[in-house]
Structure formats: structure tokens, C-alpha cells
Write a protein that holds these residues in place. Sequence first.
Motif, PDB file in Angstrom:
ATOM      1  N   VAL A  24       5.745  -3.200  15.676  1.00  0.00           N
ATOM      2  CA  VAL A  24       6.862  -2.152  16.262  1.00  0.00           C
ATOM      3  C   VAL A  24       8.008  -1.980  15.101  1.00  0.00           C
ATOM      4  CG1 VAL A  24       8.674  -2.074  18.021  1.00  0.00           C
ATOM      5  CG2 VAL A  24       6.427  -2.357  18.751  1.00  0.00           C
ATOM      6  N   HIS A  25       8.588  -3.358  14.626  1.00  0.00           N
ATOM      7  CA  HIS A  25       9.335  -3.442  13.714  1.00  0.00           C
ATOM      8  C   HIS A  25       9.050  -2.656  12.679  1.00  0.00           C
ATOM      9  CE1 HIS A  25      11.700  -5.009  10.225  1.00  0.00           C
ATOM     10  NE2 HIS A  25      12.634  -5.095  10.928  1.00  0.00           N
ATOM     11  N   MET A  26       7.647  -2.765  12.006  1.00  0.00           N
ATOM     12  CA  MET A  26       7.056  -2.100  10.757  1.00  0.00           C
ATOM     13  C   MET A  26       7.005  -0.541  11.017  1.00  0.00           C
ATOM     14  SD  MET A  26       3.376  -2.480   9.131  1.00  0.00           S
ATOM     15  CE  MET A  26       3.160  -4.166   9.822  1.00  0.00           C
ATOM     16  N   LYS A  27       6.813  -0.247  12.259  1.00  0.00           N
ATOM     17  CA  LYS A  27       6.756   1.359  12.754  1.00  0.00           C
ATOM     18  C   LYS A  27       8.217   1.855  12.527  1.00  0.00           C
ATOM     19  CE  LYS A  27       5.700   4.416  16.338  1.00  0.00           C
ATOM     20  NZ  LYS A  27       6.291   4.706  17.703  1.00  0.00           N
ATOM     21  N   LYS A  28       9.153   1.058  12.823  1.00  0.00           N
ATOM     22  CA  LYS A  28      10.642   1.597  13.007  1.00  0.00           C
ATOM     23  C   LYS A  28      11.020   1.688  11.506  1.00  0.00           C
ATOM     24  CE  LYS A  28      12.301  -0.348  17.171  1.00  0.00           C
ATOM     25  NZ  LYS A  28      13.012  -1.366  17.649  1.00  0.00           N
ATOM     26  N   ASN A  29      10.304   0.856  10.630  1.00  0.00           N
ATOM     27  CA  ASN A  29      10.674   0.931   9.058  1.00  0.00           C
ATOM     28  C   ASN A  29       9.952   1.619   8.213  1.00  0.00           C
ATOM     29  OD1 ASN A  29      13.422  -0.640   9.152  1.00  0.00           O
ATOM     30  ND2 ASN A  29      12.150  -1.870  10.154  1.00  0.00           N
ATOM     31  N   SER A  30       8.908   2.518   8.806  1.00  0.00           N
ATOM     32  CA  SER A  30       8.040   3.092   8.023  1.00  0.00           C
ATOM     33  C   SER A  30       8.005   4.462   7.346  1.00  0.00           C
ATOM     34  CB  SER A  30       6.630   3.105   9.039  1.00  0.00           C
ATOM     35  OG  SER A  30       6.836   4.081   9.873  1.00  0.00           O
ATOM     36  N   ASN A  31       9.430   4.761   7.238  1.00  0.00           N
ATOM     37  CA  ASN A  31       9.706   6.039   6.532  1.00  0.00           C
ATOM     38  C   ASN A  31       9.040   6.094   5.163  1.00  0.00           C
ATOM     39  OD1 ASN A  31      10.930   6.794   8.912  1.00  0.00           O
ATOM     40  ND2 ASN A  31      12.947   6.126   8.064  1.00  0.00           N
ATOM     41  N   CYS A  78       0.908  -1.268  -0.069  1.00  0.00           N
ATOM     42  CA  CYS A  78       0.052   0.046  -0.085  1.00  0.00           C
ATOM     43  C   CYS A  78       0.907   1.191   0.087  1.00  0.00           C
ATOM     44  CB  CYS A  78      -1.043   0.038   1.057  1.00  0.00           C
ATOM     45  SG  CYS A  78      -2.217  -1.140   1.057  1.00  0.00           S
ATOM     46  N   SER A  79       2.035   1.258   0.675  1.00  0.00           N
ATOM     47  CA  SER A  79       2.937   2.467   0.673  1.00  0.00           C
ATOM     48  C   SER A  79       3.536   2.680  -0.733  1.00  0.00           C
ATOM     49  CB  SER A  79       4.120   2.070   1.562  1.00  0.00           C
ATOM     50  OG  SER A  79       5.029   1.163   1.122  1.00  0.00           O
ATOM     51  N   LYS A  83       1.110   9.084   4.725  1.00  0.00           N
ATOM     52  CA  LYS A  83       0.560   9.623   5.920  1.00  0.00           C
ATOM     53  C   LYS A  83      -0.685   8.654   6.156  1.00  0.00           C
ATOM     54  CE  LYS A  83      -1.078  13.420   8.306  1.00  0.00           C
ATOM     55  NZ  LYS A  83      -1.225  15.158   8.196  1.00  0.00           N
ATOM     56  N   ILE A  84      -1.531   8.021   5.485  1.00  0.00           N
ATOM     57  CA  ILE A  84      -2.626   7.560   5.856  1.00  0.00           C
ATOM     58  C   ILE A  84      -2.279   6.078   6.149  1.00  0.00           C
ATOM     59  CG2 ILE A  84      -3.235   6.860   3.273  1.00  0.00           C
ATOM     60  CD1 ILE A  84      -5.671   7.810   6.121  1.00  0.00           C
ATOM     61  N   VAL A  85      -1.263   5.460   5.402  1.00  0.00           N
ATOM     62  CA  VAL A  85      -0.831   4.278   5.621  1.00  0.00           C
ATOM     63  C   VAL A  85      -0.086   3.994   7.060  1.00  0.00           C
ATOM     64  CG1 VAL A  85       0.865   2.209   5.017  1.00  0.00           C
ATOM     65  CG2 VAL A  85      -0.442   3.401   3.114  1.00  0.00           C
ATOM     66  N   LYS A  86       0.758   5.006   7.314  1.00  0.00           N
ATOM     67  CA  LYS A  86       1.096   5.129   8.817  1.00  0.00           C
ATOM     68  C   LYS A  86       0.269   5.297   9.565  1.00  0.00           C
ATOM     69  CE  LYS A  86       5.737   7.413   7.883  1.00  0.00           C
ATOM     70  NZ  LYS A  86       6.545   8.471   8.104  1.00  0.00           N
ATOM     71  N   LYS A  87      -0.856   5.869   9.536  1.00  0.00           N
ATOM     72  CA  LYS A  87      -1.854   6.136  10.346  1.00  0.00           C
ATOM     73  C   LYS A  87      -2.696   4.638  10.670  1.00  0.00           C
ATOM     74  CE  LYS A  87      -6.203   8.628  11.320  1.00  0.00           C
ATOM     75  NZ  LYS A  87      -7.249   9.399  10.651  1.00  0.00           N
ATOM     76  N   GLY A  88      -2.730   3.909   9.473  1.00  0.00           N
ATOM     77  CA  GLY A  88      -3.469   2.606   9.699  1.00  0.00           C
ATOM     78  C   GLY A  88      -2.537   1.577  10.495  1.00  0.00           C
ATOM     79  N   MET A  89      -1.153   1.779  10.276  1.00  0.00           N
ATOM     80  CA  MET A  89      -0.177   1.071  10.832  1.00  0.00           C
ATOM     81  C   MET A  89      -0.178   1.391  12.380  1.00  0.00           C
ATOM     82  SD  MET A  89       3.248   1.140  12.199  1.00  0.00           S
ATOM     83  CE  MET A  89       3.464   2.561  11.362  1.00  0.00           C
TER      84      MET A  89
END
Length: 135
Positions: A68-75, A28-29, A79-85
Motif C-alpha cells: 500500500v505504501h509502495m502504491k502511494k509512492n509509485s508516481n 525497475c522503475s 506503467k508495466i512496473v505499476k501493473k506488477g506492483m
Amino acid sequence: TKETFDKIGGYPIGFPVAEDVYFIFKLCSISTYIGVTCQPVAVYRIHNESVTKKDKLATQYNNVNTFVHMKKNSNQFSKIVKKGMKKRLQTARLHLGYALLEKKKHAAAILAVAPSIIETPSRQSVRNLLSIIVK
């Protein structure tokens, strides 16, 4: 396509659970078109020998660790995909908290849910933490 698969770094390995969700978030990103359907398109079955069924507490810990791993590598996430994550991480923490409560590990449950207050500051995060504290 193979090009898209390679572009997102392939299928994430090393995660006992939620690797499929991680893959979808990565996909999705970079997608320019994402649709939503309200109709069932698949059936998800958890068999008795699955990791999810065998040890629910370990599954919840692994679920949180994957997010947590996904969040660390979500650069690279939009914005909307980060919000969902972040929302999925918040929910994973709550499920871990409930699994810990089932094992009578009240303090560990509070510590599992508390990071959501900082990661996703909202009334929902406060409600989630309070639901653990008052149990």
C-alpha cells in the motif's frame, strides 16, 4: 552503482517485510534494460526465528502495508512496473485474507480482500473475494 542507489532513494527502511521487493520495484522503475530469466538464480530460506515464521498473520498485514505504501509512492513507476506492483498488492491482500480465515476472522478477511475490487478491477479480484466469502 552508488549513483543509481541514491537516485531511487536508497533501500527502503521501516518495513518489517517485503522491503527487498520494494527496492527491486524502485530499481525497475528507472531501469532502461530489464531481463527475465527462467533459471533459478538464488535460494530464499526462511529460518525458524524469522519474522515471517514467527507470526504469519502479522507478516501478511505488514506485507499489505508495504505494498500500500509502495502504491502511494509509485508516481515515478512505469506503467508495466505499476501493473506488477498492483498485482503483488492484490496477491498480498488475498494471502492476508487466507491468514485471517485461519484465525476464524471471516469478516476481517472479507475486508482485507475487498479493496482489490477497486484497486485492480478484474475477474481475478472478484474470484479472490468470492473465495474468501464462500469459505
